[in-house]
Enzyme design. Structure first.
Site, PDB file in Angstrom:
ATOM      1  N   ASN A   1      -8.246   1.565   4.128  1.00  0.00           N
ATOM      2  CA  ASN A   1      -6.883   2.084   3.972  1.00  0.00           C
ATOM      3  C   ASN A   1      -5.821   1.232   4.657  1.00  0.00           C
ATOM      4  O   ASN A   1      -4.684   1.182   4.211  1.00  0.00           O
ATOM      5  CB  ASN A   1      -6.808   3.533   4.461  1.00  0.00           C
TER       6      ASN A   1
ATOM      7  N   ASN B   1      -3.895   3.676   8.682  1.00  0.00           N
ATOM      8  CA  ASN B   1      -3.586   3.918   7.270  1.00  0.00           C
ATOM      9  C   ASN B   1      -2.137   3.636   6.905  1.00  0.00           C
ATOM     10  O   ASN B   1      -1.797   3.620   5.725  1.00  0.00           O
ATOM     11  CB  ASN B   1      -3.926   5.366   6.895  1.00  0.00           C
TER      12      ASN B   1
ATOM     13  N   HIS C   1     -13.153   1.141  14.675  1.00  0.00           N
ATOM     14  CA  HIS C   1     -11.975   0.908  13.829  1.00  0.00           C
ATOM     15  C   HIS C   1     -10.949  -0.010  14.513  1.00  0.00           C
ATOM     16  O   HIS C   1     -10.095  -0.578  13.856  1.00  0.00           O
ATOM     17  CB  HIS C   1     -11.322   2.258  13.514  1.00  0.00           C
TER      18      HIS C   1
END
Length: 194
Positions: A118, A72, A23
């Site tokens: 997100n 997010n 990520h």
């Protein structure tokens, strides 16, 4: 602010426990870019760490930013950075992980949906626009039935780790190409079969 300034945001999560996660490939790419332009990340008035430098003497200025927020909630820091540097959203390049692209592949696009990402969703919401450039760094789909949410929060596996320096170099080249040559020329370079 000079008209040839670009805000390049690397998405990821803050903290040492996330540093090597799939990520965080956007933030890993920014480390490579900062090294290339001889810049160091420092605390900033916006909730981000920022490194500034020029692609080359007299060339485009790069503002490299790693939001201090979690993935997010990237929108607030990105919006604050655009305001701080008085930049329009079309001067924003977001570097992020992409499940729907095979590992070790780079794709470039401007606009479009968030595809369930997100971080992108929050940036679109905070800036009121989807018209920024994305450098999509392929991490591939998780094996078997592994939950994608778990997969993106794991570090790169052995073989991937060996290929990672090349992937980060390619992603950095893609950012430089977007800024220097424009999106279409950059796409032609990175999307054509090699």
């Amino acid at each position: 602010m000079a008209e040839n300034t670009w805000l390049v945001v690397g998405l990821g999560n803050p903290g040492a426990q996330y540093a090597g996660n799939r990520h965080n490939v956007g933030q890993l790419t920014l480390d490579e870019l900062a090294s290339r332009i001889g810049a160091t990340f420092k605390s900033h008035k916006t909730p981000s760490r920022v490194a500034e430098g020029f692609l080359r003497p007299g060339g485009p200025k790069l503002v490299l930013a790693k939001p201090n927020s979690y993935m997010n909630t990237s929108g607030g820091p990105v919006s604050a950075l655009l305001k701080f540097y008085s930049l329009p959203v079309d001067r924003l390049v977001v570097v992020h992980d992409e499940l729907d692209i095979p590992f070790d592949t780079i794709k470039l696009k401007q606009g479009g949906g968030h595809g369930g990402h997100n971080g992108l969703r929050d940036i679109q919401k905070a800036t009121g626009s989807a018209e920024f450039t994305r450098v999509r760094v392929g991490i591939g789909r998780p094996p078997g039935r592994q939950d994608p949410a778990d997969y993106v929060l794991k570090d790169f596996a052995g073989a991937e780790r060996q290929a990672l320096p090349n992937l980060l170099s390619d992603a950095s080249d893609a950012v430089e190409a977007v800024v220097d040559l424009g999106l279409v020329a950059a796409q032609q370079r990175f999307h054509s079969p090699s």
